[in-house]
Scaffold this active site. Structure first.
Site: not given
Ligand SMILES: [Mn+2]
Length: 446
Positions: A355, A276, A265, A44, A248, A396, A392, A366, A359, A414, A416
């Site tokens: 990637h 972001d 990130d 709940d 991710h 890798y 970004e 996104h 975006h 990365r 960004e």
């Molecule tokens: Mn991003």
């Protein structure tokens, strides 16, 4: 105070968003927008509520289960109706205050407001006789509710009932409206960037060998909240060493090791809008020679792409620029080998830059809006002033990649930033998250 003023858009802006949507509706049409629902976490207890973003864009109203109805009659007269949860003293003592119908009208500027329990009594009448009906095709639970109202109208055909014969996906209009940001929306994303930049600074200062990734996550969330961004815009990624090669990664459960990089990130949400930002830095505060080389390459690629942004530019063209630049860089470092022009034409760099370059960014991290992508996945939409995007680039190299010298393995970098397109070119909203090697090392030495 600027920060207070920008914590949320003024109500007049949400009214303007509705006016912009109305402008695209033909006479004798109706549009329906459903609010978000609470989502059960376990038994709940619920996850923190997040409003459905199209509904939020048109209302600023933050309660679950509500419904916005926008009606344009045969003469072009516009009216709005909100259905929302009823005031209920007992429920409110347990679960929190509800705005109720009277206040919803006064504060949010709807023409009428009714209790949600009345929605099935009203909706077939609203729909009856309209030529077109707009709703979100992607929300299939709501679509089935819409079709049940349509069916009720159709059942009354003998007594003159007439259901809309043209159904339109509201996303086609609203995604495009959301893609071009107003000055006030940009101001909020700018403020979300200032707060998130400070959070990245704090993370750099608090990082140390032996701490756990989630402890650095806590430092970031701490800085978001104390600066006015109560929630993260998305699951914070704190990825030490080889974890950075999981795009991710949100487990954030490992210990931070000496001589490894840390990729973070993280962006705060302010007034519903996201920042972001990604930064990568050495856990021990000092880049090794290999880390420096790879980091500088990604940083230069990021700056190359950002500095090329102006109206008329596209992700496709920026991708071409950065792919060439990164290919040459990886060849120089000995991570790729072969003929440069062949490597470029065969897009070999995508093995390590796995990637997209960026975006759209806005209410969603996104964000919505077409990219005009073709079958090659190239995004050819020309940039226009008011578009906000991330840039970004990343490289890798997993620990188990035996194609490269051991010294490169287990690194993921990365970087960004968040960029708004202006009439002159661009504004980089990410000013407060250090990204040069000198800045990062100096901050971490403090
Ligand atoms: Mn991003």
């Amino acid at each position: 105070m600027l920060q207070q003023l920008l914590a949320k858009l003024p109500i007049s802006d949400f009214k303007q968003h509705r006016a912009n949507f109305f402008e695209q509706m033909p006479n004798n049409s109706i549009a329906l927008f459903k609010a978000g629902s609470e989502v059960t976490r376990s038994n709940d207890t619920e996850f923190g509520f997040c409003q459905e973003k199209n509904f939020f864009y048109l209302t600023g109203f933050n309660e679950p289960e509500a419904l916005l109805v926008m009606i344009k009659d045969e003469q072009g007269k516009e009216s709005t109706v909100l259905f929302s949860l009823e005031k209920d003293e007992l429920h409110e003592i347990w679960h929190g205050r509800r705005i109720g119908q009277e206040k919803a009208k006064q504060v949010y500027g709807f023409d009428s407001a009714y209790e949600l329990s009345e929605v099935d009594a009203f909706l077939p009448d609203y729909i009856n006789g309209k030529a077109q009906l707009f709703f979100a095709f992607a929300h299939h639970d709501f679509a089935s509710q819409v079709f049940s109202w349509i069916a009720q109208v159709k059942a009354t055909f003998r007594t003159g009932g007439k259901a809309p014969s043209i159904l339109k996906d509201s996303a086609e209009i609203i995604d495009e409206l959301r893609l071009i940001k107003s000055d006030n929306e940009i101001a909020i994303i700018r403020q979300a960037n200032i707060i998130s930049g400070k959070a990245h600074q704090r993370a750099m200062q608090k990082t140390a060998v032996g701490k756990f990734e989630y402890q650095i996550e806590a430092e970031i969330l701490h800085e978001f909240a104390r600066s006015g961004a109560r929630y993260a815009a998305y699951g914070t990624i704190v990825a030490g060493g080889d974890n950075a090669n999981i795009l991710h990664y949100t487990d954030n459960g490992d210990v931070l090791n000496d001589n490894e990089l840390l990729l973070i990130d993280a962006g705060g949400e302010l007034g519903g809008y996201a920042a972001d930002i990604t930064r990568t830095f050495p856990v021990n505060g000092k880049f090794s020679e290999e880390q420096k080389a790879l980091y500088q390459l990604v940083l230069d690629a990021k700056n190359l792409a950002v500095n090329a942004i102006k109206p008329g530019m596209s992700f496709a063209k920026l991708n071409e620029l950065t792919n060439e630049f990164l290919t040459k860089g990886l060849l120089d470092l000995g991570i790729l080998s072969g003929d440069l022009s062949e490597l470029i034409s065969e897009k070999v760099v995508k093995k390590y830059f796995i990637h997209g370059l960026g975006h759209w960014l806005g209410l969603d991290v996104h964000d919505v809006g077409s990219y005009h992508a073709n079958s090659e996945r190239e995004q050819h939409r020309p940039f226009e002033p008011g578009m906000v995007m991330t840039i970004e680039p990343g490289i890798y190299i997993p620990l188990n990649d035996t194609c490269v010298d051991e010294k490169w393995r287990g690194m993921g970098v990365r970087i960004e930033d968040n960029i708004v397109v202006t009439t002159q070119g661009f504004e980089n909203l990410t000013q407060d998250a250090p990204d040069t090697i000198a800045e990062i090392e100096a901050l971490m030495a403090k």
